[in-house]
Design a protein around this motif. Structure first.
Motif, short mmCIF file in Angstrom:
data_model
loop_
_atom_site.label_atom_id
_atom_site.label_comp_id
_atom_site.label_asym_id
_atom_site.label_seq_id
_atom_site.Cartn_x
_atom_site.Cartn_y
_atom_site.Cartn_z
N LEU A 86 45.81 50.82 18.00
CA LEU A 86 46.70 50.35 17.27
C LEU A 86 48.16 51.35 17.55
O LEU A 86 47.82 51.95 16.64
CB LEU A 86 47.12 48.86 16.43
CG LEU A 86 46.39 47.43 17.12
CD1 LEU A 86 45.79 47.17 15.61
CD2 LEU A 86 46.78 46.34 17.52
N CYS A 87 49.04 50.50 17.44
CA CYS A 87 50.05 51.91 17.52
C CYS A 87 51.47 50.89 16.69
O CYS A 87 51.77 49.94 16.73
CB CYS A 87 51.59 52.62 18.16
SG CYS A 87 52.46 53.43 18.43
N ALA A 88 51.86 51.57 15.22
CA ALA A 88 52.39 51.30 14.74
C ALA A 88 53.98 52.22 14.48
O ALA A 88 53.76 52.94 14.39
CB ALA A 88 51.88 50.23 13.21
N SER A 89 55.72 51.28 14.18
CA SER A 89 56.35 52.05 14.37
C SER A 89 56.90 51.27 12.86
O SER A 89 56.80 50.38 12.39
CB SER A 89 57.28 52.50 15.31
OG SER A 89 57.95 51.34 15.59
N PHE A 92 53.62 46.50 14.17
CA PHE A 92 52.85 47.13 15.36
C PHE A 92 52.62 46.56 16.78
O PHE A 92 53.48 45.30 16.93
CB PHE A 92 51.39 46.32 14.85
CG PHE A 92 50.50 47.05 14.15
CD1 PHE A 92 51.24 46.35 12.77
CD2 PHE A 92 49.67 48.42 14.20
CE1 PHE A 92 50.22 47.22 11.70
CE2 PHE A 92 49.61 48.84 13.06
CZ PHE A 92 49.22 48.56 11.72
N GLY A 93 52.43 47.21 17.47
CA GLY A 93 52.27 46.56 19.37
C GLY A 93 51.20 45.67 19.34
O GLY A 93 50.23 45.39 18.60
N ASN A 94 50.62 45.35 20.63
CA ASN A 94 49.94 45.06 20.67
C ASN A 94 48.25 45.90 21.45
O ASN A 94 47.45 44.76 21.36
CB ASN A 94 49.94 44.26 22.64
CG ASN A 94 50.98 43.14 22.04
OD1 ASN A 94 52.00 42.54 20.89
ND2 ASN A 94 51.89 42.31 23.33
N GLY A 95 49.04 46.50 20.87
CA GLY A 95 47.30 47.19 21.13
C GLY A 95 46.67 47.78 21.89
O GLY A 95 47.41 46.81 23.71
N THR A 96 45.98 48.66 22.57
CA THR A 96 45.27 49.21 24.07
C THR A 96 43.49 48.70 23.85
O THR A 96 43.32 49.36 22.77
CB THR A 96 44.85 50.70 24.59
OG1 THR A 96 46.96 50.40 24.55
CG2 THR A 96 44.93 51.45 25.94
N ARG A 97 43.49 47.82 24.97
CA ARG A 97 42.12 48.15 23.73
C ARG A 97 40.61 49.10 25.17
O ARG A 97 40.84 48.74 25.91
CB ARG A 97 41.46 46.28 24.42
CG ARG A 97 40.13 46.13 24.12
CD ARG A 97 39.61 44.17 24.13
NE ARG A 97 40.49 43.52 23.12
CZ ARG A 97 40.73 43.47 21.76
NH1 ARG A 97 38.94 44.48 21.37
NH2 ARG A 97 41.11 42.88 20.79
N LEU A 98 40.10 49.20 24.38
CA LEU A 98 39.03 51.30 25.26
C LEU A 98 38.24 50.59 24.90
O LEU A 98 37.39 49.95 23.67
CB LEU A 98 39.54 52.35 24.40
CG LEU A 98 38.75 53.31 25.12
CD1 LEU A 98 39.39 53.67 26.29
CD2 LEU A 98 39.08 54.35 24.46
N THR A 99 37.87 50.31 26.51
CA THR A 99 36.13 50.38 25.88
C THR A 99 35.41 51.49 26.73
O THR A 99 35.85 52.08 27.93
CB THR A 99 35.66 49.30 27.28
OG1 THR A 99 35.96 48.26 27.17
CG2 THR A 99 34.03 49.25 27.67
N VAL A 100 34.41 52.01 26.72
CA VAL A 100 33.43 53.91 26.74
C VAL A 100 31.64 53.19 27.39
O VAL A 100 31.45 52.01 26.48
CB VAL A 100 32.93 54.22 26.01
CG1 VAL A 100 32.96 55.83 25.80
CG2 VAL A 100 35.13 54.97 25.06
#
Lengths: 111, 111
Positions: free
Chosen positions: A90-93, A102-110
């Motif tokens: 999540l990014c917040a400004s 906050f933004g909607n986020g990036t869902r990262l799967t490794v």
């Protein structure tokens, strides 16, 4: 008035790879903070950028790095990905002394 | 570091019911925010409330800084209120963006 925007929305990477996530702050905001949210947990602070410099950092290894550009947008880079890096990022400004957005986020799967 | 505890961890309500969510924190804070995270992961800022009482429609919040707790009231709940509610605090003076989040309260409102 656009809010905080993040890209991409979803990402799948393999262990050992590197990833770059991007964030554009809400119009008028000059500070960007990044958070990691594991499944079922509250977000955890990674670091914050202001005037193109890292101002604060949470308890994350050096594999996590970032950058802020003159237009206040920001990138989060993660090197040598581990399975445990799978999370919602999540990014917040904000402006100094004002609430975070906050933004909607990036869902990262490794894998 | 500062500890943030939220209760209850889970809550199931019938539409129209009222509820109170609690947030306890272990040290004095200069910033406290309540967020709602919807099922798609978006964190929405509900209140910026380091002290006092605020109301916004069916939601209101009270923070008693001297006793280190905050309450979020939801009245006449609707199915769209479902999701996870987070309390987050910051100890530093001013809003530097380094929020410490609780584990959240997961709310399910049934029609």
């Amino acid at each position: 008035d656009a809010g905080v925007t993040q890209s991409p929305t979803h990402l799948i990477k393999t262990r050992g790879q590197q990833v770059t996530l991007r964030c554009s702050p809400k119009s008028g905001h000059d500070t960007v903070s990044w958070y990691q949210q594991a499944l079922g947990q509250g977000p955890q602070f990674i670091f914050q950028y202001y005037e193109e410099e890292e101002r604060q950092r949470g308890n994350f290894p050096d594999r996590f790095s970032g950058h802020q550009f003159p237009n206040y947008s920001s990138e989060l880079n993660v090197n040598a990905l581990l399975l445990g890096d799978s999370a919602l990022y999540l990014c917040a400004s904000s402006l100094w002394n004002s609430p975070l957005h906050f933004g909607n986020g990036t869902r990262l799967t490794v894998t | 570091g500062i500890q943030v505890e939220q209760s209850p961890p889970d809550l199931i309500l019938q539409e129209g019911a009222n509820s109170t969510l609690r947030c306890n924190f272990s040290d004095s804070v200069n910033n406290l925010q309540w967020f709602h995270q919807n099922p798609w992961g978006q964190l929405i800022n509900l209140f910026y409330i380091p002290s006092g009482t605020k109301q916004n429609g069916r939601l209101s919040a009270t923070t008693v800084a001297t006793e280190r707790y905050s309450l979020l009231y939801i009245s006449s709940s609707q199915t769209t209120d479902s999701g996870v509610y987070f309390c987050a605090v910051e100890k530093s003076s001013g809003n530097t963006g380094k929020l410490i989040f609780g584990q959240g309260t997961t709310l399910q409102v049934k029609p």
